[in-house]
Design a protein around this motif. Structure first.
Motif, PDB file in Angstrom:
ATOM      1  N   ALA A  65       0.846   3.763 -70.501  1.00  0.00           N
ATOM      2  CA  ALA A  65      -0.437   3.094 -70.282  1.00  0.00           C
ATOM      3  C   ALA A  65      -1.495   4.113 -69.873  1.00  0.00           C
ATOM      4  O   ALA A  65      -2.638   4.051 -70.342  1.00  0.00           O
ATOM      5  CB  ALA A  65      -0.282   2.011 -69.220  1.00  0.00           C
ATOM      6  N   VAL A  66      -1.115   5.068 -69.035  1.00  0.00           N
ATOM      7  CA  VAL A  66      -2.112   6.065 -68.604  1.00  0.00           C
ATOM      8  C   VAL A  66      -2.640   6.890 -69.765  1.00  0.00           C
ATOM      9  O   VAL A  66      -3.792   7.324 -69.748  1.00  0.00           O
ATOM     10  CB  VAL A  66      -1.555   7.047 -67.540  1.00  0.00           C
ATOM     11  CG1 VAL A  66      -1.703   6.474 -66.161  1.00  0.00           C
ATOM     12  CG2 VAL A  66      -0.133   7.445 -67.824  1.00  0.00           C
ATOM     13  N   GLU A  67      -1.797   7.097 -70.773  1.00  0.00           N
ATOM     14  CA  GLU A  67      -2.261   7.853 -71.932  1.00  0.00           C
ATOM     15  C   GLU A  67      -3.290   7.083 -72.744  1.00  0.00           C
ATOM     16  O   GLU A  67      -4.026   7.680 -73.516  1.00  0.00           O
ATOM     17  CB  GLU A  67      -1.088   8.127 -72.875  1.00  0.00           C
ATOM     18  CG  GLU A  67      -0.204   9.249 -72.483  1.00  0.00           C
ATOM     19  CD  GLU A  67       0.856   9.371 -73.540  1.00  0.00           C
ATOM     20  OE1 GLU A  67       0.783  10.317 -74.314  1.00  0.00           O
ATOM     21  OE2 GLU A  67       1.724   8.489 -73.607  1.00  0.00           O
ATOM     22  N   ALA A  68      -3.221   5.775 -72.624  1.00  0.00           N
ATOM     23  CA  ALA A  68      -4.134   4.941 -73.409  1.00  0.00           C
ATOM     24  C   ALA A  68      -5.465   4.749 -72.699  1.00  0.00           C
ATOM     25  O   ALA A  68      -6.345   4.041 -73.188  1.00  0.00           O
ATOM     26  CB  ALA A  68      -3.483   3.586 -73.685  1.00  0.00           C
ATOM     27  N   ASP A  69      -5.621   5.392 -71.561  1.00  0.00           N
ATOM     28  CA  ASP A  69      -6.853   5.285 -70.776  1.00  0.00           C
ATOM     29  C   ASP A  69      -8.074   5.583 -71.654  1.00  0.00           C
ATOM     30  O   ASP A  69      -8.134   6.626 -72.302  1.00  0.00           O
ATOM     31  CB  ASP A  69      -6.773   6.281 -69.609  1.00  0.00           C
ATOM     32  CG  ASP A  69      -7.910   6.088 -68.621  1.00  0.00           C
ATOM     33  OD1 ASP A  69      -8.638   5.078 -68.748  1.00  0.00           O
ATOM     34  OD2 ASP A  69      -8.057   6.936 -67.723  1.00  0.00           O
ATOM     35  N   GLY A  70      -9.011   4.644 -71.685  1.00  0.00           N
ATOM     36  CA  GLY A  70     -10.239   4.851 -72.446  1.00  0.00           C
ATOM     37  C   GLY A  70     -10.120   4.560 -73.925  1.00  0.00           C
ATOM     38  O   GLY A  70     -11.088   4.689 -74.664  1.00  0.00           O
ATOM     39  N   LYS A  71      -8.927   4.157 -74.371  1.00  0.00           N
ATOM     40  CA  LYS A  71      -8.725   3.968 -75.811  1.00  0.00           C
ATOM     41  C   LYS A  71      -9.067   2.548 -76.247  1.00  0.00           C
ATOM     42  O   LYS A  71      -9.031   1.601 -75.461  1.00  0.00           O
ATOM     43  CB  LYS A  71      -7.271   4.279 -76.174  1.00  0.00           C
ATOM     44  CG  LYS A  71      -6.862   5.715 -75.837  1.00  0.00           C
ATOM     45  CD  LYS A  71      -6.878   6.568 -77.075  1.00  0.00           C
ATOM     46  CE  LYS A  71      -6.881   8.062 -76.845  1.00  0.00           C
ATOM     47  NZ  LYS A  71      -5.769   8.659 -76.203  1.00  0.00           N
ATOM     48  N   LYS A  72      -9.330   2.462 -77.555  1.00  0.00           N
ATOM     49  CA  LYS A  72      -9.667   1.179 -78.160  1.00  0.00           C
ATOM     50  C   LYS A  72      -8.411   0.610 -78.807  1.00  0.00           C
ATOM     51  O   LYS A  72      -7.820   1.246 -79.687  1.00  0.00           O
ATOM     52  CB  LYS A  72     -10.730   1.427 -79.236  1.00  0.00           C
ATOM     53  CG  LYS A  72     -11.691   0.302 -79.371  1.00  0.00           C
ATOM     54  CD  LYS A  72     -12.838   0.643 -80.304  1.00  0.00           C
ATOM     55  CE  LYS A  72     -13.364  -0.685 -80.776  1.00  0.00           C
ATOM     56  NZ  LYS A  72     -13.480  -0.897 -82.154  1.00  0.00           N
ATOM     57  N   ILE A  73      -8.023  -0.550 -78.370  1.00  0.00           N
ATOM     58  CA  ILE A  73      -6.756  -1.109 -78.831  1.00  0.00           C
ATOM     59  C   ILE A  73      -6.959  -2.472 -79.491  1.00  0.00           C
ATOM     60  O   ILE A  73      -7.733  -3.294 -78.993  1.00  0.00           O
ATOM     61  CB  ILE A  73      -5.773  -1.217 -77.647  1.00  0.00           C
ATOM     62  CG1 ILE A  73      -5.328   0.205 -77.273  1.00  0.00           C
ATOM     63  CG2 ILE A  73      -4.555  -2.063 -77.981  1.00  0.00           C
ATOM     64  CD1 ILE A  73      -5.039   0.389 -75.855  1.00  0.00           C
ATOM     65  N   ILE A  74      -6.281  -2.659 -80.606  1.00  0.00           N
ATOM     66  CA  ILE A  74      -6.298  -3.988 -81.235  1.00  0.00           C
ATOM     67  C   ILE A  74      -4.864  -4.504 -81.233  1.00  0.00           C
ATOM     68  O   ILE A  74      -3.942  -3.806 -81.658  1.00  0.00           O
ATOM     69  CB  ILE A  74      -6.826  -3.930 -82.685  1.00  0.00           C
ATOM     70  CG1 ILE A  74      -8.202  -3.278 -82.729  1.00  0.00           C
ATOM     71  CG2 ILE A  74      -6.899  -5.340 -83.274  1.00  0.00           C
ATOM     72  CD1 ILE A  74      -8.667  -2.945 -84.129  1.00  0.00           C
ATOM     73  N   THR A  75      -4.685  -5.714 -80.734  1.00  0.00           N
ATOM     74  CA  THR A  75      -3.362  -6.338 -80.746  1.00  0.00           C
ATOM     75  C   THR A  75      -3.386  -7.513 -81.716  1.00  0.00           C
ATOM     76  O   THR A  75      -4.436  -7.860 -82.261  1.00  0.00           O
ATOM     77  CB  THR A  75      -2.975  -6.877 -79.353  1.00  0.00           C
ATOM     78  OG1 THR A  75      -3.815  -7.997 -79.062  1.00  0.00           O
ATOM     79  CG2 THR A  75      -3.144  -5.814 -78.276  1.00  0.00           C
ATOM     80  N   ILE A  76      -2.236  -8.129 -81.885  1.00  0.00           N
ATOM     81  CA  ILE A  76      -2.139  -9.275 -82.801  1.00  0.00           C
ATOM     82  C   ILE A  76      -3.129 -10.373 -82.417  1.00  0.00           C
ATOM     83  O   ILE A  76      -3.661 -11.061 -83.284  1.00  0.00           O
ATOM     84  CB  ILE A  76      -0.680  -9.799 -82.849  1.00  0.00           C
ATOM     85  CG1 ILE A  76      -0.495 -10.867 -83.930  1.00  0.00           C
ATOM     86  CG2 ILE A  76      -0.228 -10.373 -81.505  1.00  0.00           C
ATOM     87  CD1 ILE A  76      -0.436 -10.353 -85.318  1.00  0.00           C
ATOM     88  N   GLU A  77      -3.403 -10.485 -81.122  1.00  0.00           N
ATOM     89  CA  GLU A  77      -4.359 -11.514 -80.689  1.00  0.00           C
ATOM     90  C   GLU A  77      -5.763 -11.202 -81.207  1.00  0.00           C
ATOM     91  O   GLU A  77      -6.609 -12.087 -81.276  1.00  0.00           O
ATOM     92  CB  GLU A  77      -4.394 -11.618 -79.161  1.00  0.00           C
ATOM     93  CG  GLU A  77      -3.157 -12.281 -78.546  1.00  0.00           C
ATOM     94  CD  GLU A  77      -2.033 -11.284 -78.243  1.00  0.00           C
ATOM     95  OE1 GLU A  77      -2.161 -10.101 -78.630  1.00  0.00           O
ATOM     96  OE2 GLU A  77      -1.035 -11.692 -77.625  1.00  0.00           O
ATOM     97  N   GLY A  78      -6.009  -9.936 -81.552  1.00  0.00           N
ATOM     98  CA  GLY A  78      -7.332  -9.522 -81.988  1.00  0.00           C
ATOM     99  C   GLY A  78      -7.564  -9.633 -83.476  1.00  0.00           C
ATOM    100  O   GLY A  78      -8.675  -9.415 -83.950  1.00  0.00           O
ATOM    101  N   VAL A  79      -6.528  -9.961 -84.245  1.00  0.00           N
ATOM    102  CA  VAL A  79      -6.747 -10.041 -85.698  1.00  0.00           C
ATOM    103  C   VAL A  79      -7.031 -11.453 -86.185  1.00  0.00           C
ATOM    104  O   VAL A  79      -7.590 -11.631 -87.250  1.00  0.00           O
ATOM    105  CB  VAL A  79      -5.565  -9.470 -86.534  1.00  0.00           C
ATOM    106  CG1 VAL A  79      -5.565  -7.992 -86.501  1.00  0.00           C
ATOM    107  CG2 VAL A  79      -4.254 -10.020 -86.114  1.00  0.00           C
ATOM    108  N   SER A  80      -6.661 -12.445 -85.389  1.00  0.00           N
ATOM    109  CA  SER A  80      -6.927 -13.813 -85.840  1.00  0.00           C
ATOM    110  C   SER A  80      -8.030 -14.413 -84.988  1.00  0.00           C
ATOM    111  O   SER A  80      -7.816 -15.333 -84.224  1.00  0.00           O
ATOM    112  CB  SER A  80      -5.663 -14.658 -85.743  1.00  0.00           C
ATOM    113  OG  SER A  80      -5.050 -14.467 -84.488  1.00  0.00           O
TER     114      SER A  80
END
Lengths: 152, 269, 745
Positions: A65-80
């Protein structure tokens, strides 16, 4: 050790506190309660936890999680968005590519990522899911779903 | 477990403890859930931007340690000068793992089945760290053991810009997402179908990569004929003594190693 | 028909595609705690003591519990009562549960487990079932390590007088279910002392039995609700009882909801598997190809506890001669205890192991007789009026010949089959086939479970709520049973849905196994719908002022030329306060099967299958590519053809994996590759095109003629591939899986 991090998940910014050892998958599922992303193995071998991070399909169980700091993430909830199935999801539903459904979000995200990178050929999309395990379908109808997506 | 992050190479100096460096993390995280790494200190170096470049010079190609396998696979210049590496990069894990996994990480992990390593052997790579530059042949000490000292990190992989034919083949347990049972990398320089220089390296048959030196010697100066190739394959097979484990048997690995050498050499005809 | 025979999209597809479907791990309850399991570090130990002082000191640990803390009985209720929920004095396999840690978060629970030190003395071990049957073997079960023995005796093999005989030994390895969702349970204590358990499972009533047993409370205090289940294939038949029992004890002890989710590795180490099999088999035949005798000795490696081994063995036993009519049969089978992980149910349930033996041997017989593998099967395949190995006379719904004909035609067998001696080169093509017979449901081996309840409620707006005791685990039961209810009621399919299986809603309906759901729950729903339809039909007659038969079609009820819409009829019935709710019940009458000689009607009906595999073998590396796979099944009637095809494709690939790459490796009882890195299941690029063929020889006793389909698509896939590999290479590999190592060295 605790870390304050910022994640942009499905266009929403979150400030959360995580432990050093927490994976991105843990942060998404257990802190942000976005449970559509699945944990099938925790070792990067099944693909069920695939999300899109800064435009690339990645295995969220293999990222801290710390590596993802500041990153833009799309999950399955974000595609529908707005409860409407995306074209990939629709193809999976119509082609009969879903049985138990546990691997489905991972497959969908891998294909979504490929399409967003303008990979639209059948071989490219099959390659995109080549590291995903499905134990129910024999992949036959997943390939048919990919055919549908390619045909548009 | 603790977690540090550095964003500049020069910040390495500030790291006092013994740490495990994280690049793409794809080899490390599977161990997390088992608690093996409970007492480790991790240092994330994935944000060091100047380790992410591929630069093509006149005599050398420099690949930053943090270049992912996805990028190596897609690089057209590399496919010209380092076919074996590009091919191997496409065989690592799955597409999503290749999006994270880095060449520096693959080398530093030093797994016997690390697919990029045999390719680096035949391409005569040198491993550059923040302290020194080491020929790839001298870099590995054993299974998951390298010459890297405490808080020494790989910064670049340097390849001579040779126009040699090079290739990589592997046999794994399935067609994707497969850890090699045996792999072979080859580089060849030919003139009029006569081998001027031949390099053959095996992966997954010993604790570290093994060169088939006798087979290389046999072929050097000879015609690339079917007959010579099958003789060379036979010699190469005799240069390894792989072991049995749950992935395969020593007998199989040796037998298939010979087959792969013959096949990869035939491609060089 | 409006609803049956149509390929409707599954009811749960959209919610699974969006990630909205709730699997057990997705559930959250206030104050929920997390559990992890303390396991035996060795395959056979006497437990001398446990030091958990360090574990108890870890911040966040709420409690650690052992066998002595179980309020009810410490035994998993299955066929025999030999498997404790938690080992007390002795552990018999590596990974056997010994204790449970419950903590505020999962990482803390797992950390505490690692700090628990078990003091033990190692005991003598036995890992090979053939060794375990020897007098000198350490005793793990009873006096002889034999869980169960069966015999089938038909005619007299000694007087058969065959012209040729073939005999060989065939072995098979474990198979791991590799469902994508690991075992998962959440137990939520209830204020009155009961517990609700939400989880991933096939058999809620087994789980209910287990939770009742371990807590020592009455059934009506235990409510089990199945969550969306991420694959099962038999792997969630019996073992969820253990996981649920553990979670329930912790919930009872702590008074808090407890979540117990297995890691992939512990799921591999401790959950059930397909039994490794050993079979010595002999066929005797006349020169014309007619098989006149069959002798089988078949042994299953049951692991440390009996679990489902007796009934897995029984299914294997009564199918061990293959789908052939053979006048003289003698079969002797054993399930044997070893110090390894207990084996249980896996799609095919004791049949795939023995199918590999008899389908390989019949090809060997064909070769010896100078016949084509197709020819010998045509001669011997059981036909209408024929008798199975248990003497069951088959009088109807028998489509074995049809599946053979359609499968070979689709694959182009006659054009493509050539003797192995004609093959050359490093990459060789081969084609092979295999056939199977499959008794639908539990049969005589599980007759006390052959019952099924349902509950159907038609709401005022015409929507229909259906509850059954069988579960949806990916196979499509929710959709197929909705179609059956819709057809029976005359309701539009879209208006009918199944609720999650809940033991407080329907009575014990037996397990969701043995391809029995369509027939059992389907018939039960038909019974419920029949009584509701009677009342709807009365209303329709009143509304149409007509007499005679009411026919439901296209969303209307018709009498002669008059019609009324479904919605209006239901609205009227409700306005008249007609009771549109009914409970259904279906049970199978007793069979004539006699366990002493294995003769009688073993099942009420059978599904018949033929598979053809085409392969290319790289003879230098031993790598096998499956080029094409045809799989034909007589299933009576496909309620939803698309879902039926999905079963055929998925089961086919599991069978191909079983035959070629899925190789669990054990050393001294320890699994060396307990993960997806080491245990290789096929990916999308390994999978061949799988062509499903559905044959519909209607079964009178099934809903709309349906039989069962879940298991058959796996059963003879591996031998079809093995026979194709032989056809390509001339090498007969007699052990599964046929990994390249066996072909090259």
């Amino acid at each position: 050790m605790k870390h304050e991090i910022k994640l942009f998940v499905n266009d929403i910014p979150y400030n959360i506190t995580v432990n050093s050892q927490d994976t991105l998958l843990y942060a998404l599922r257990d802190i942000l309660h976005l449970t559509g992303t699945k944990k099938g193995c925790g070792e990067g071998e099944c693909g069920a936890c695939t999300v899109i991070m800064d435009g690339e399909a990645v295995r969220s169980c293999l990222i801290l999680a710390v590596e993802a700091d500041g990153k833009k993430i799309i999950t399955i909830e974000g595609v529908s968005a707005n409860g409407k199935l995306s074209r990939v999801q629709r193809a999976f539903v119509e082609a009969g590519a879903i049985q138990c459904g546990f691997c489905t979000p991972g497959f969908v995200m891998a294909i979504e990522a490929a399409l967003r990178k303008k990979k639209t050929k059948k071989e490219e999309l099959i390659k995109a899911v080549s590291g995903h395990l499905c134990r129910c379908t024999g992949y036959e109808n997943i390939i048919k779903a990919i055919d549908k997506i390619v045909r548009g | 477990m603790r977690f540090l992050k550095i964003e500049k190479l020069s910040d390495l100096k500030t790291v006092r403890e013994k740490v495990t460096f994280l690049a793409g993390g794809t080899d490390i995280y599977p161990l997390l859930s088992d608690g093996f790494l409970e007492n480790e200190i991790f240092c994330d170096i994935s944000g060091i931007e100047n380790l992410k470049k591929i630069s093509i010079g006149k005599k050398e190609i420099k690949i930053g340690a943090l270049v992912t396998f996805s990028r190596i696979r897609q690089n057209s210049v590399l496919s010209h000068y380092a076919g074996a590496l590009v091919k191997a990069a496409g065989e690592v894990g799955s597409p999503q793992i290749r999006n994270r996994a880095t060449i520096g990480g693959n080398v530093a992990t030093a797994s016997p089945s690390g697919d990029s390593i045999p390719a680096l052997f035949v391409l005569k790579a040198r491993i550059k760290t923040n302290k020194r530059t080491i020929p790839v042949e001298d870099f590995f000490m054993g299974v998951k053991k390298t010459v890297l000292a405490k808080n020494e990190i790989i910064t670049e992989i340097i390849l001579p810009k040779n126009k040699m034919f090079s290739d990589f083949v592997k046999v794994g347990p399935r067609k994707a997402l497969a850890i090699s049972k045996v792999s072979v990398a080859l580089a060849v320089k030919k003139k009029n179908n006569i081998a001027e220089e031949v390099l053959i390296a095996f992966g997954a048959v010993a604790p570290t990569v093994v060169r088939a030196r006798k087979a290389e010697q046999f072929l050097t100066g000879k015609i690339f004929s079917k007959d010579n190739i099958s003789k060379a394959a036979e010699i190469a097979k005799g240069e390894i003594s792989p072991i049995d484990d749950f992935r395969s048997t020593g007998k199989y690995r040796r037998s298939v190693a010979g087959v792969l050498v013959a096949r990869i050499l035939e491609k060089a005809i | 028909m409006d609803s049956v025979g149509k390929s409707f999209v599954r009811k749960d597809a959209a919610s699974k595609a969006t990630g909205a479907a709730l699997f057990t791990a997705d559930l959250k309850f206030p104050e929920m705690l997390f559990a992890a399991t303390i396991r035996s570090p060795k395959p056979h130990i006497k437990i001398l003591g446990i030091d958990d002082a360090k574990a108890r000191e870890v911040m966040g640990v709420v409690g650690i519990y052992y066998a002595k803390d179980i309020p009810g009985e410490n035994v998993v209720p299955l066929v025999f009562m030999d498997y404790p929920f938690l080992a007390e004095k002795e552990a018999k396999f590596q990974g056997q549960p010994i204790g449970l840690v419950v903590a505020r978060d999962i990482n803390t629970a797992r950390k505490a487990v690692r700090l628990v030190k078990i003091k033990y003395r190692e005991l003598r071990t036995v890992f090979d079932p053939l060794d375990a049957m020897k007098k000198t073997a350490p005793k793990i079960y009873g006096r002889d390590n034999i869980f169960k023995k069966f015999i089938v005796k038909k005619g007299n093999t000694k007087s058969a007088k065959p012209d040729v005989e073939v005999e060989d030994v065939f072995t098979t390895n474990y198979q791991v279910h590799a469902y994508l969702e690991t075992q998962s349970m959440v137990a939520v204590p209830q204020p009155d002392g009961g517990v609700n358990v939400y989880g991933s499972m096939q058999c809620p009533f087994y789980v209910q039995d287990a939770v009742k047993k371990i807590l020592g409370v009455p059934y009506n205090k235990v409510k089990i609700v199945q969550q969306t289940t991420g694959g099962a294939f038999g792997g969630k038949e019996d073992v969820p009882s253990i996981v649920a029992g553990h979670a329930a004890v912790l919930a009872a002890k702590t008074g808090k909801p407890v979540k117990l989710i297995y890691t992939r590795e512990e799921d591999f180490q401790a959950m059930s598997k397909r039994h490794p099999g050993w079979a010595k088999i002999k066929y005797g035949a006349k020169k014309n190809g007619k098989i006149v005798s069959c002798e089988v000795k078949y042994i299953l490696d049951g692991g440390a506890f009996s679990t489902l081994s007796p009934i897995v063995l029984w299914r294997g036993t009564v199918h061990a001669a293959g789908p052939y009519e053979i006048p003289n049969v003698y079969i002797e089978t054993y399930a044997v205890a070893t110090n390894k992980v207990p084996c249980g149910a896996y799609r095919g349930f004791g049949q795939p192991q023995i199918a590999f033996a008899n389908e390989s041997l019949i090809d060997i017989l064909a070769e010896k007789l100078g016949m084509n593998p197709l020819e010998i099967r045509r001669i011997n395949a059981i036909k209408k009026g024929g008798r199975t190995e248990t003497g069951h006379k088959i009088t109807g719904s028998i489509g074995l010949d049809k599946t053979i004909n359609l499968a070979v035609k689709s694959a182009g067998w006659n054009r493509k089959w050539k003797h192995p001696s004609s093959k050359s080169g490093s990459r060789r093509y081969g084609i092979g086939m295999a056939t199977s017979i499959y008794g639908v449901g539990l049969g005589a081996g599980g007759k006390h479970l052959a019952k099924s309840g349902s509950f159907v409620q038609v709401e005022p707006d015409g929507s229909v709520l259906v509850a059954v005791g069988n579960t949806e685990m990916g196979q499509g039961a929710r959709t197929v049973l909705s179609q059956i209810a819709a057809e029976a009621l005359g309701a539009p399919y879209e208006m009918v849905d199944l609720m999650a299986t809940d033991t407080s809603r329907v009575p014990d309906s037996g397990p969701t196994v043995a391809s029995r759901t369509t027939v059992m729950s389907g018939n039960s729903i038909l019974n419920a719908c029949k009584s509701i339809r009677k009342r709807i039909d009365d209303t329709v007659r009143k509304m149409l002022k007509a007499k005679g038969r009411v026919i439901a079609k296209d969303g209307f009820y018709h009498i002669g030329g008059k019609k009324v819409s479904y919605a209006n009829a239901i609205a009227r019935a409700w306005a008249d306060r007609i009771h549109l709710t009914a409970a259904g019940w279906f049970r199978v009458e007793g069979t004539t099967y006699n366990e002493k000689n294995g003769q009688g009607d073993a099942y009420f009906t059978y599904t018949y299958s033929t598979m053809v595999a085409e392969v290319e073998v790289d003879v230098e590396t031993g790598e096998v590519s499956i080029l094409n796979f045809v799989s034909a099944h007589d299933i009576g009637k496909a309620i939803n053809p698309k879902l039926a095809e999905g079963q055929i494709q998925g089961g086919g690939l599991q069978g191909i994996g079983y035959g070629t790459c899925e190789n669990l490796v054990l050393e001294n009882g320890k699994i060396l590759n307990p993960n997806f890195t080491g245990y290789i299941v096929p990916t999308a690029v390994d999978a061949p095109p799988i062509k499903p063929i559905i044959v519909e020889e209607k079964y009178k006793g099934g809903p709309f003629g349906a039989k069962g389909l879940g298991e058959p698509p796996l059963i003879c896939a591996a031998p079809a591939v093995a026979n194709a590999i032989y056809n390509a290479t001339g090498k007969r590999i007699k052990s599964l899986p046929i990994i390249p190592e066996k072909l090259v060295c």
